[in-house]
Design a protein around this motif. Sequence first.
Motif, PDB file in Angstrom:
ATOM      1  N   ALA A  96       9.871  19.908   9.491  1.00 58.88           N
ATOM      2  CA  ALA A  96       9.008  19.097   8.989  1.00 58.88           C
ATOM      3  C   ALA A  96       8.738  19.486   7.527  1.00 58.88           C
ATOM      4  CB  ALA A  96       7.660  19.267   9.635  1.00 58.88           C
ATOM      5  N   ALA A  97       8.992  20.566   7.206  1.00 57.96           N
ATOM      6  CA  ALA A  97       8.777  20.826   5.714  1.00 57.96           C
ATOM      7  C   ALA A  97       9.939  20.513   4.523  1.00 57.96           C
ATOM      8  CB  ALA A  97       8.760  22.557   5.396  1.00 57.96           C
ATOM      9  N   ARG A  98      11.104  20.237   5.480  1.00 55.08           N
ATOM     10  CA  ARG A  98      12.314  19.853   4.720  1.00 55.08           C
ATOM     11  C   ARG A  98      12.577  18.266   4.691  1.00 55.08           C
ATOM     12  NH1 ARG A  98      16.999  23.480   5.859  1.00 55.08           N
ATOM     13  NH2 ARG A  98      17.996  22.358   4.085  1.00 55.08           N
ATOM     14  N   ALA A  99      12.135  17.846   5.798  1.00 57.67           N
ATOM     15  CA  ALA A  99      12.650  16.353   6.080  1.00 57.67           C
ATOM     16  C   ALA A  99      11.680  15.519   5.260  1.00 57.67           C
ATOM     17  CB  ALA A  99      12.549  15.889   7.522  1.00 57.67           C
ATOM     18  N   GLY A 100      12.181  14.297   4.645  1.00 62.21           N
ATOM     19  CA  GLY A 100      11.489  13.454   4.056  1.00 62.21           C
ATOM     20  C   GLY A 100      11.916  12.011   4.320  1.00 62.21           C
ATOM     21  N   VAL A 101      11.437  10.939   3.379  1.00 61.62           N
ATOM     22  CA  VAL A 101      11.652   9.664   3.594  1.00 61.62           C
ATOM     23  C   VAL A 101      11.887   8.683   2.229  1.00 61.62           C
ATOM     24  CG1 VAL A 101       9.047   9.488   3.781  1.00 61.62           C
ATOM     25  CG2 VAL A 101      10.730   7.387   4.533  1.00 61.62           C
ATOM     26  N   VAL A 102      12.925   7.899   2.169  1.00 67.92           N
ATOM     27  CA  VAL A 102      13.341   7.263   1.152  1.00 67.92           C
ATOM     28  C   VAL A 102      13.471   5.945   1.311  1.00 67.92           C
ATOM     29  CG1 VAL A 102      14.775   6.995  -1.035  1.00 67.92           C
ATOM     30  CG2 VAL A 102      14.384   9.247   0.058  1.00 67.92           C
ATOM     31  N   LEU A 103      12.548   5.116   0.809  1.00 72.42           N
ATOM     32  CA  LEU A 103      12.709   3.737   1.278  1.00 72.42           C
ATOM     33  C   LEU A 103      12.857   2.555   0.098  1.00 72.42           C
ATOM     34  CD1 LEU A 103       9.814   3.501   3.984  1.00 72.42           C
ATOM     35  CD2 LEU A 103      12.085   3.916   4.211  1.00 72.42           C
ATOM     36  N   GLY A 104      13.561   1.610   0.310  1.00 73.59           N
ATOM     37  CA  GLY A 104      13.858   0.412  -0.820  1.00 73.59           C
ATOM     38  C   GLY A 104      12.558  -0.354  -0.466  1.00 73.59           C
ATOM     39  N   ASN A 105      12.026  -0.883  -1.495  1.00 79.01           N
ATOM     40  CA  ASN A 105      11.383  -2.147  -1.647  1.00 79.01           C
ATOM     41  C   ASN A 105      11.048  -2.844  -3.076  1.00 79.01           C
ATOM     42  OD1 ASN A 105       7.884  -2.972  -2.055  1.00 79.01           O
ATOM     43  ND2 ASN A 105       8.769  -3.597  -0.126  1.00 79.01           N
ATOM     44  N   SER A 106      11.130  -4.086  -2.820  1.00 77.13           N
ATOM     45  CA  SER A 106      10.915  -4.948  -4.294  1.00 77.13           C
ATOM     46  C   SER A 106       9.625  -5.331  -4.725  1.00 77.13           C
ATOM     47  CB  SER A 106      11.963  -5.927  -4.422  1.00 77.13           C
ATOM     48  OG  SER A 106      11.872  -6.658  -5.516  1.00 77.13           O
ATOM     49  N   GLY A 107       8.864  -6.080  -3.686  1.00 75.00           N
ATOM     50  CA  GLY A 107       7.706  -6.589  -4.153  1.00 75.00           C
ATOM     51  C   GLY A 107       6.510  -6.025  -3.653  1.00 75.00           C
ATOM     52  N   GLY A 108       6.570  -4.794  -2.860  1.00 76.71           N
ATOM     53  CA  GLY A 108       5.480  -4.260  -2.496  1.00 76.71           C
ATOM     54  C   GLY A 108       4.517  -4.999  -1.571  1.00 76.71           C
ATOM     55  N   GLY A 109       3.336  -4.966  -1.591  1.00 82.52           N
ATOM     56  CA  GLY A 109       2.396  -5.723  -0.682  1.00 82.52           C
ATOM     57  C   GLY A 109       1.998  -7.133  -1.042  1.00 82.52           C
ATOM     58  N   MET A 110       3.093  -7.930  -1.113  1.00 76.11           N
ATOM     59  CA  MET A 110       2.964  -9.311  -1.527  1.00 76.11           C
ATOM     60  C   MET A 110       1.626 -10.114  -1.087  1.00 76.11           C
ATOM     61  SD  MET A 110       4.822  -9.954  -4.277  1.00 76.11           S
ATOM     62  CE  MET A 110       4.866 -11.883  -4.238  1.00 76.11           C
ATOM     63  N   THR A 111       1.884  -9.974   0.240  1.00 73.93           N
ATOM     64  CA  THR A 111       0.682 -10.619   1.053  1.00 73.93           C
ATOM     65  C   THR A 111      -0.837 -10.229   0.495  1.00 73.93           C
ATOM     66  OG1 THR A 111       2.310 -10.754   2.972  1.00 73.93           O
ATOM     67  CG2 THR A 111      -0.290 -11.287   3.307  1.00 73.93           C
ATOM     68  N   THR A 112      -0.995  -8.800   0.570  1.00 64.00           N
ATOM     69  CA  THR A 112      -2.232  -8.440  -0.034  1.00 64.00           C
ATOM     70  C   THR A 112      -2.343  -8.863  -1.247  1.00 64.00           C
ATOM     71  OG1 THR A 112      -2.015  -6.291   1.304  1.00 64.00           O
ATOM     72  CG2 THR A 112      -3.455  -6.385  -0.417  1.00 64.00           C
ATOM     73  N   LEU A 113      -1.443  -8.910  -2.284  1.00 66.77           N
ATOM     74  CA  LEU A 113      -1.614  -9.425  -3.690  1.00 66.77           C
ATOM     75  C   LEU A 113      -1.943 -10.905  -3.764  1.00 66.77           C
ATOM     76  CD1 LEU A 113      -0.928  -8.216  -6.559  1.00 66.77           C
ATOM     77  CD2 LEU A 113       1.118  -9.366  -6.384  1.00 66.77           C
ATOM     78  N   ASP A 114      -1.319 -11.779  -2.852  1.00 64.89           N
ATOM     79  CA  ASP A 114      -1.502 -13.203  -2.786  1.00 64.89           C
ATOM     80  C   ASP A 114      -2.925 -13.296  -2.297  1.00 64.89           C
ATOM     81  OD1 ASP A 114      -0.335 -15.714  -2.924  1.00 64.89           O
ATOM     82  OD2 ASP A 114      -0.449 -15.908  -0.909  1.00 64.89           O
ATOM     83  N   GLU A 115      -3.357 -12.778  -1.177  1.00 60.42           N
ATOM     84  CA  GLU A 115      -4.800 -13.003  -0.644  1.00 60.42           C
ATOM     85  C   GLU A 115      -5.913 -12.551  -1.602  1.00 60.42           C
ATOM     86  OE1 GLU A 115      -4.548 -10.531   2.861  1.00 60.42           O
ATOM     87  OE2 GLU A 115      -3.397 -11.977   3.872  1.00 60.42           O
ATOM     88  N   ASN A 116      -5.530 -11.434  -2.397  1.00 63.40           N
ATOM     89  CA  ASN A 116      -6.452 -11.077  -3.301  1.00 63.40           C
ATOM     90  C   ASN A 116      -6.766 -11.867  -4.605  1.00 63.40           C
ATOM     91  OD1 ASN A 116      -8.145  -8.314  -2.548  1.00 63.40           O
ATOM     92  ND2 ASN A 116      -6.155  -8.225  -1.509  1.00 63.40           N
ATOM     93  N   TYR A 117      -5.569 -12.446  -5.125  1.00 58.28           N
ATOM     94  CA  TYR A 117      -5.674 -13.077  -6.222  1.00 58.28           C
ATOM     95  C   TYR A 117      -6.356 -14.321  -5.736  1.00 58.28           C
ATOM     96  CZ  TYR A 117      -2.416 -11.139  -9.392  1.00 58.28           C
ATOM     97  OH  TYR A 117      -1.884 -10.295 -10.728  1.00 58.28           O
ATOM     98  N   ARG A 118      -6.190 -15.058  -4.626  1.00 61.42           N
ATOM     99  CA  ARG A 118      -6.942 -16.073  -4.174  1.00 61.42           C
ATOM    100  C   ARG A 118      -8.481 -15.731  -4.062  1.00 61.42           C
ATOM    101  NH1 ARG A 118      -4.167 -20.193  -1.360  1.00 61.42           N
ATOM    102  NH2 ARG A 118      -2.422 -19.974  -0.674  1.00 61.42           N
ATOM    103  N   SER A 119      -8.688 -14.848  -3.457  1.00 59.92           N
ATOM    104  CA  SER A 119     -10.143 -14.370  -3.498  1.00 59.92           C
ATOM    105  C   SER A 119     -10.817 -14.322  -4.740  1.00 59.92           C
ATOM    106  CB  SER A 119     -10.011 -12.984  -2.560  1.00 59.92           C
ATOM    107  OG  SER A 119     -11.621 -12.327  -2.850  1.00 59.92           O
TER     108      SER A 119
END
Length: 402
Positions: A96-119
């Motif tokens: 656990a101390a040595r294992a990790g995670v590397v992920l790719g993502n471009s837009g992030g939380g676009m749905t959250t962004l969209d919903e809150n811009y609307r709000s």
Amino acid sequence: MKRVVITGAGTINALGQDVPSTLEAMREGRCGISELEFRDVERLAIRIGGQVKGYEPEDRFNRQQLALYDRFTQFTLIAARQAIAQAGLEFAGELAARAGVVLGNSGGGMTTLDENYRSVYEEGKNRVHPFVVPKLMNNAAASHVSMEFNLKGPSFTVATACASSNHAMAQAFQMVHGGISPVMIAGGSESMLCFGGVKAWEGLRVMSKDACRPFSANRNGMVQGEGAGIFVFEEYEHARARGAEMLAEVAGFAMSSDAADIVMPSKQGAARAIKGAMQDARVNPEEVGYINAHGTGTAANDKTESAAVADVFGAHADKLMMSSTKSMHGHLIGGTGAVELLACIMALRDGVIAPTIGYEEPDPECALDVVPNEAREAHVEVALSNAFAFGGLNAVLALKRV
């Protein structure tokens, strides 16, 4: 340097909500692109996409979790659970101390962004939820994976547009290969299929209104998709010692920058990445049997990618099989390379080459074997996975049959 193998895989995408159903769809040449379903879709010129249908977040996560998990994070966690369950790993103590995670993502939380811009802008509200920022940030998915599985080693997110997943998996590979960690969780996710996400892409004028037809002479643009692909990258001896099933070996990678144009692809940049991945994996061009193409279905990408492959492989290009599974699941932007890696694993492990569906007319500028419309059985020892992003950022992975 350590050898690196894949011991677990998980996915959710327009073709299926796990790996077996996705591979079955690829074998059958099934199309996951359909009419989009979300608020105000009738205001869009583009109304098709590789949307995950029949998915109910409430069936997977509780109310407290959904307050923190954007759709792209939900997809990531679903795929990560599948991958880690298949690998049969539990992260505790030194691991656990040595294992990790590397992920790719471009837009992030676009749905959250969209919903809150609307709000704020449409509905006139002056307050948003206090967790909006941690919900929409690009690293949210990586952080939640690390928390759920007790991964305390190197963990971060890579954002390089359409090459994000391949760059992320290359970084994870490098960490295991170099002995920094015995196990890394790697892959990527994206969920841009909301009104604002599609409207932004419409502006580029590279989107098809009817279908994704990579390499076909009558292709007329790309189609967006959504979902996630997550893998367990494990040091070979670590995996062998515990009797783990090995799906494929990650043998090498290369990255390059076109340093030329923000949207137009470069044959030279793509060719350097393809050639560099083979050199890193120490394989000859003649050993490569299959390439999972970036293959977006745009006029510029497909002819440029075909020319780059022809330049690198020379006479062997005629013997290569190269297909684009985007024709089936759409273009997952930052998550696309991760889902497409499944097609490489299927080629190496099962001897099945996923087809390029929607192929209707040969294009002299894409004169390669693109495995049109129907899957094919073939023995493959080495496969490459291409990803070429806006901004001229390229990443190619090389995999070997175990």
